[in-house]
Design a protein around this motif. Structure first.
Motif, short mmCIF file in Angstrom:
data_model
loop_
_atom_site.label_atom_id
_atom_site.label_comp_id
_atom_site.label_asym_id
_atom_site.label_seq_id
_atom_site.Cartn_x
_atom_site.Cartn_y
_atom_site.Cartn_z
N ALA A 50 0.83 -1.20 0.00
CA ALA A 50 0.00 0.00 0.00
C ALA A 50 0.87 1.26 0.00
O ALA A 50 0.62 2.20 -0.75
N LYS A 51 1.90 1.27 0.83
CA LYS A 51 2.78 2.44 0.89
C LYS A 51 3.63 2.57 -0.36
O LYS A 51 3.92 3.67 -0.83
N THR A 52 4.06 1.44 -0.92
CA THR A 52 4.84 1.48 -2.16
C THR A 52 4.01 2.08 -3.28
O THR A 52 4.49 2.92 -4.05
N PHE A 53 2.76 1.65 -3.40
CA PHE A 53 1.90 2.10 -4.50
C PHE A 53 1.41 3.53 -4.33
O PHE A 53 0.96 4.14 -5.29
N THR A 54 1.44 4.06 -3.11
CA THR A 54 0.89 5.41 -2.89
C THR A 54 1.98 6.38 -2.41
O THR A 54 2.44 7.22 -3.17
N ASN A 55 2.42 6.25 -1.17
CA ASN A 55 3.37 7.20 -0.59
C ASN A 55 4.67 7.31 -1.37
O ASN A 55 5.25 8.40 -1.47
N LEU A 56 5.16 6.17 -1.88
CA LEU A 56 6.48 6.18 -2.52
C LEU A 56 6.43 6.52 -4.00
O LEU A 56 7.48 6.60 -4.66
N LEU A 57 5.24 6.74 -4.54
CA LEU A 57 5.11 7.10 -5.96
C LEU A 57 4.31 8.39 -6.12
O LEU A 57 3.28 8.42 -6.80
N PRO A 58 4.78 9.48 -5.50
CA PRO A 58 4.02 10.74 -5.57
C PRO A 58 4.07 11.41 -6.95
O PRO A 58 3.24 12.28 -7.24
N ASP A 59 5.02 10.99 -7.80
CA ASP A 59 5.20 11.67 -9.09
C ASP A 59 4.44 11.03 -10.24
O ASP A 59 4.61 11.42 -11.40
N LEU A 60 3.61 10.04 -9.93
CA LEU A 60 2.80 9.43 -10.98
C LEU A 60 1.80 10.44 -11.55
O LEU A 60 1.33 11.33 -10.84
N GLU A 61 1.48 10.29 -12.82
CA GLU A 61 0.45 11.16 -13.39
C GLU A 61 -0.89 10.86 -12.72
O GLU A 61 -1.14 9.75 -12.26
N SER A 62 -1.75 11.84 -12.63
CA SER A 62 -2.92 11.82 -11.74
C SER A 62 -3.87 10.64 -12.00
O SER A 62 -4.38 10.04 -11.05
N THR A 63 -4.10 10.29 -13.26
CA THR A 63 -5.03 9.20 -13.57
C THR A 63 -4.52 7.88 -13.01
O THR A 63 -5.26 7.11 -12.38
N LYS A 64 -3.23 7.61 -13.22
CA LYS A 64 -2.63 6.38 -12.73
C LYS A 64 -2.59 6.37 -11.20
O LYS A 64 -2.81 5.34 -10.57
N LYS A 65 -2.31 7.53 -10.62
CA LYS A 65 -2.25 7.64 -9.17
C LYS A 65 -3.62 7.33 -8.55
O LYS A 65 -3.71 6.59 -7.56
N GLU A 66 -4.67 7.85 -9.15
CA GLU A 66 -6.01 7.61 -8.63
C GLU A 66 -6.41 6.15 -8.78
O GLU A 66 -7.04 5.56 -7.90
N SER A 67 -6.00 5.52 -9.90
CA SER A 67 -6.29 4.12 -10.13
C SER A 67 -5.61 3.25 -9.07
O SER A 67 -6.22 2.30 -8.55
#
Length: 292
Positions: A55-72
């Protein structure tokens, strides 16, 4: 700290984020500077492998993802269900491995439960009616490896049970949990001591008289695990039908050049699952580095 093969180990340098290049591929990690040590804040890498909390890898550690991918990813993470926590009591005994054998203990794992209605047991944990499952798992590391775990004339032994991971069931607030001050919370300490006592009594019921030879005790709760591993649970994602085998996350991360391993991935939890997952991830990384 350099290791054989040319790699380096960076102690006390928590990863703050996974760095992405201009194409959105993982190319390194940004670490928190240590006040007493020099070292680069950004460590470049051809591949990044995360064995941390998914959960932290996919969210906290990837703050620079483009918004659509981040929301997914956030939607995906919100559906994750972690396994229940573990309460672990580590004991130092004034008994040698041979003396433990004379008491009937063997080089094996003992599962001792009051009954086998685990649906009911888990329900009681989730609703707070019980703090821990009425039972335990007993294993003696000294019997498995007599020369490595404790000084001569002694043994080490572990007693483990499944318990609630809900801070409120232990009298802890979220603020205390995040600050670490829960360790001084009298309600928490009292509840922890009660479960610890129950673990020792259960061990003594299995091997009468052994509690009189306990010379050292230290116990860990799910919050101890969380403090040292920064999230997740002792067994990662719960092995429910919705999160089992092919339904668990695979090796490939959400961005190119990011690989995953650990007990929340498809290889499953436990020693064997973590070992097999690490082996498979290493082979995949080798293929990527060799351009295959």
């Amino acid at each position: 700290r350099r290791v054989h093969g040319g790699g380096t180990i960076h102690l006390r340098r928590p990863v703050e984020k996974i760095v992405l290049d201009s194409q959105g591929k993982a190319c390194g990690v940004l670490v928190r500077p240590h006040p007493e040590e020099d070292g680069p804040p950004e460590i470049k890498a051809k591949i990044v492998i995360s064995a941390g909390d998914l959960a932290k890898t996919f969210t906290n550690l990837l703050p620079d993802l483009e918004s659509t991918k981040k929301e997914s990813l956030r939607t995906k993470v919100s559906k994750f269900e972690n396994a229940q926590g573990l309460f672990m009591t580590c004991l130092g005994l004034s008994k040698t491995p041979d003396q433990l054998k004379a008491m009937g203990m063997r080089n094996t794992n003992y599962w001792v439960f009051d009954d086998f209605d685990f649906d009911e047991a888990y329900a009681k944990l989730r609703n707070g009616k019980e703090l821990a499952v009425k039972g335990c798992y007993i294993t003696c590391a000294s019997l498995k490896d007599p020369e490595q775990h404790s000084p001569p004339g002694t043994s080490t032994l572990e007693v483990i049970t499944i318990c609630s991971s809900d801070p409120s069931h232990w009298g802890i607030t979220e603020k205390e949990l995040s600050s670490g001050s829960y360790r001084r919370n009298s309600t928490y300490l009292s509840k922890k001591a009660a479960v610890e006592k129950d673990m020792i009594l259960r061990l003594d019921a299995m091997f009468p008289g052994l509690k009189d030879h306990v010379k050292f005790v230290e116990s860990a709760t799910p919050f101890s695990h969380n403090r040292f591993t920064h999230g997740g649970s002792a067994y990662g994602l719960a092995a429910t039908p919705e999160q089992f085998m092919a339904n668990r996350p695979g090796i490939t991360g959400p961005v190119e050049k990011l690989l995953m391993c650990g007990h929340s991935t498809r290889s499953g939890h436990g020693i064997a699952g973590a070992m097999l997952g690490g082996t498979k991830t290493a082979k995949t990384a080798d293929k990527i580095l060799k351009g295959r």
